[in-house]
Scaffold this motif. Structure first.
Motif, mmCIF file in Angstrom:
data_model
loop_
_atom_site.group_PDB
_atom_site.id
_atom_site.type_symbol
_atom_site.label_atom_id
_atom_site.label_comp_id
_atom_site.label_asym_id
_atom_site.label_seq_id
_atom_site.Cartn_x
_atom_site.Cartn_y
_atom_site.Cartn_z
ATOM 1 N N ARG A 114 53.100 -5.938 81.578
ATOM 2 C CA ARG A 114 52.750 -4.569 82.291
ATOM 3 C C ARG A 114 53.636 -4.325 83.293
ATOM 4 N N ASP A 115 53.051 -4.158 84.704
ATOM 5 C CA ASP A 115 53.932 -3.499 85.607
ATOM 6 C C ASP A 115 55.183 -4.392 86.217
ATOM 7 N N ARG A 116 54.901 -5.913 85.488
ATOM 8 C CA ARG A 116 56.061 -6.769 86.088
ATOM 9 C C ARG A 116 56.750 -7.032 84.728
ATOM 10 N N SER A 117 57.127 -6.083 83.920
ATOM 11 C CA SER A 117 57.974 -6.236 82.769
ATOM 12 C C SER A 117 59.485 -6.598 82.927
ATOM 13 N N VAL A 118 59.882 -7.046 82.089
ATOM 14 C CA VAL A 118 61.575 -7.490 82.131
ATOM 15 C C VAL A 118 62.235 -6.016 82.019
ATOM 16 N N GLU A 119 61.933 -5.089 81.281
ATOM 17 C CA GLU A 119 62.661 -3.923 81.192
ATOM 18 C C GLU A 119 62.449 -3.074 82.658
ATOM 19 N N ALA A 120 61.311 -3.225 83.267
ATOM 20 C CA ALA A 120 61.357 -2.827 84.595
ATOM 21 C C ALA A 120 62.161 -3.019 85.611
ATOM 22 N N ILE A 121 62.637 -4.506 85.426
ATOM 23 C CA ILE A 121 63.846 -4.787 86.158
ATOM 24 C C ILE A 121 64.781 -4.121 86.401
ATOM 25 N N PHE A 122 65.268 -3.731 85.284
ATOM 26 C CA PHE A 122 66.734 -2.894 85.140
ATOM 27 C C PHE A 122 66.509 -1.727 85.643
ATOM 28 N N THR A 123 65.163 -0.743 85.321
ATOM 29 C CA THR A 123 65.037 0.555 85.865
ATOM 30 C C THR A 123 64.949 0.457 87.472
ATOM 31 N N ASN A 124 64.230 -0.837 87.843
ATOM 32 C CA ASN A 124 64.107 -0.804 89.350
ATOM 33 C C ASN A 124 65.357 -1.012 89.954
ATOM 34 N N LEU A 125 66.401 -1.736 89.427
ATOM 35 C CA LEU A 125 67.652 -2.007 89.912
ATOM 36 C C LEU A 125 68.697 -0.544 90.044
ATOM 37 N N LEU A 126 68.453 0.199 88.874
ATOM 38 C CA LEU A 126 69.092 1.480 88.901
ATOM 39 C C LEU A 126 68.349 2.714 89.870
ATOM 40 N N LEU A 127 67.220 2.129 90.322
ATOM 41 C CA LEU A 127 66.228 3.178 91.056
ATOM 42 C C LEU A 127 65.743 4.480 90.320
ATOM 43 N N ILE A 128 65.538 4.055 89.245
ATOM 44 C CA ILE A 128 65.154 5.188 88.472
ATOM 45 C C ILE A 128 63.682 4.929 87.831
ATOM 46 N N GLN A 129 63.038 4.061 88.447
ATOM 47 C CA GLN A 129 61.781 3.496 87.897
ATOM 48 C C GLN A 129 60.517 4.592 88.266
ATOM 49 N N SER A 130 60.690 5.540 88.946
ATOM 50 C CA SER A 130 59.688 6.363 89.431
ATOM 51 C C SER A 130 59.961 7.709 88.730
ATOM 52 N N PHE A 131 60.754 7.983 87.783
ATOM 53 C CA PHE A 131 61.017 9.119 87.288
ATOM 54 C C PHE A 131 60.285 9.361 85.671
ATOM 55 N N ASN A 132 59.020 9.176 85.891
ATOM 56 C CA ASN A 132 57.938 9.157 84.724
ATOM 57 C C ASN A 132 58.350 8.137 83.540
ATOM 58 N N ILE A 133 59.085 7.028 83.930
ATOM 59 C CA ILE A 133 59.576 6.260 82.948
ATOM 60 C C ILE A 133 58.370 5.230 82.462
#
Length: 376
Positions: A114-133
């Motif tokens: 869920r909120d600790r998913s592997v794919e979310a690691i990459f969106t967080n690294l790119l700082l795009i995690q909060s653009f409704n992804i």
């Protein structure tokens, strides 16, 4: 009185430190005397103070320094150098905790779900995690605001380079658009993060930019005694607003913070002198670390609390005595501040300085190459 050339507003920085602590209290799951108070239950609104203040400070520091496309890269790299190193370190800390959960099975939560998913690691690294992804906050939850604020930096820089003469008009349009989107599309109004966090940030950030322009044209010129009373009244009004604002009324939060920043930017009066004492200034310096570190501490605290069975309602830590809970809450706040001092010194400052040094070397190399190509 601050001169237009001043690059740091100490009183505003101290206020940012206080707001960071209020956000921590908002997230702190401890049944203390403070928990039921409306000011702390609505503490999420103080993130909007960060957005408005960021717009004010960025407009002050860079409003006259972004003149061409070649200025975009250094500006955005500097902003990344300011926020990304600590963000990355905290993300690594959360991923490390998740690996421990996977290897040692100390928690009932499913690892990397869920909120600790592997794919979310990459969106967080790119700082795009909060653009409704993602349909929820991911990893270090408070970092959502860093993500959308970087987006606001990009928009700011683009306007300053491409349409500087229309900056005020475009800012007004962005402010109105951001506020309307949050008002009409967010079911939780200003308590929106991963879905409508970007319009929320744009609304506050560009309002801060306009406040800076107003401050340059018409700074408050009150006598120190009057300024002190005005600042005190401002704090009371903002406190009352945050305490009682609900539903669509929360969308006015950046407006209250904008007026506060205009008043406090003058840094005169008794309240400003209190905010200028060394501990308050230090709190301002540590504010970003406090904001970014606190959820990791709370996460570990919740894991331990579940193990020790000191969460009777499953939501908040309760030792059976409000006074004991108060002491525990203060101890946790002290721990968060202590860790923040370390991350400020070991991560924030070195990260910022390394990026600035790299940009300086790059600029010097370009100047040297230009001189070699076009000798005098």
């Amino acid at each position: 009185m601050n001169s237009p050339a001043q690059q740091r507003f100490d009183v505003l920085d101290a206020l940012r430190g206080l707001c960071a602590l209020l956000v921590v209290f908002f997230h702190l799951p401890v049944s203390s005397h403070l928990h039921p108070l409306a000011l702390f239950r609505h503490g999420y609104l103080f993130v909007d103070f960060f957005f408005v203040l960021s717009g004010f400070v960025i407009a002050h520091a860079y409003g006259g320094r972004l003149g061409s496309v070649k200025d975009l890269g250094p500006f955005l790299i500097k902003r990344l150098g300011r926020v990304w190193p600590l963000h990355a370190v905290m993300l690594v800390a959360f991923v490390g905790l998740e690996l421990c959960r996977l290897w040692f099975h100390f928690d009932a939560a499913t690892p990397f779900a869920r909120d600790r998913s592997v794919e979310a690691i990459f969106t967080n690294l790119l700082l795009i995690q909060s653009f409704n992804i993602h349909p929820y906050l991911t990893w270090n939850g408070p970092a959502w605001s860093i993500s959308v604020e970087m987006g606001a930096y990009v928009v700011f820089a683009a306007i300053m380079v491409l349409a500087p003469r229309r900056f005020t008009a475009i800012s007004l349009l962005l402010i109105v658009a951001g506020a309307l989107i949050v008002l009409t599309q967010s079911t939780r109004f200003m308590n929106t993060t991963y879905n409508f966090g970007f319009p929320r940030a744009v609304y506050g950030f560009f309002l801060g930019c306009l406040v800076h322009r107003i401050w340059l044209m018409k700074p408050p010129t009150f006598a120190p005694v009057v300024a002190g009373w005005l600042q005190l009244i401002c704090l009371v009004v903002v406190g009352a607003y945050v305490s009682y604002a609900q539903g669509p009324w929360t969308v006015a939060a950046p407006l209250f913070f904008a007026v506060s920043i205009w008043i406090f930017a003058e840094e005169r009066g008794l309240v400003s002198r209190i905010l200028s004492v060394r501990p308050m200034l230090a709190l301002g310096h540590w504010s970003y670390s406090i904001y970014m570190v606190h959820m990791f501490v709370i996460t570990i605290m919740l894991i331990l609390a579940r193990k020790l069975q000191i969460m009777p309602d499953g939501r908040r830590i309760d030792f059976g005595s409000l006074w004991l809970n108060d002491l525990f809450a203060l101890a946790v706040i002290g721990l968060i501040i202590g860790l923040s001092v370390l991350t400020y010194r070991l991560v924030e400052i070195p990260g910022r300085d390394a990026v600035n040094a790299w940009l300086a070397r790059r600029k010097a190399a370009k100047a040297l190459a230009s001189t070699a190509t076009h000798p005098a």
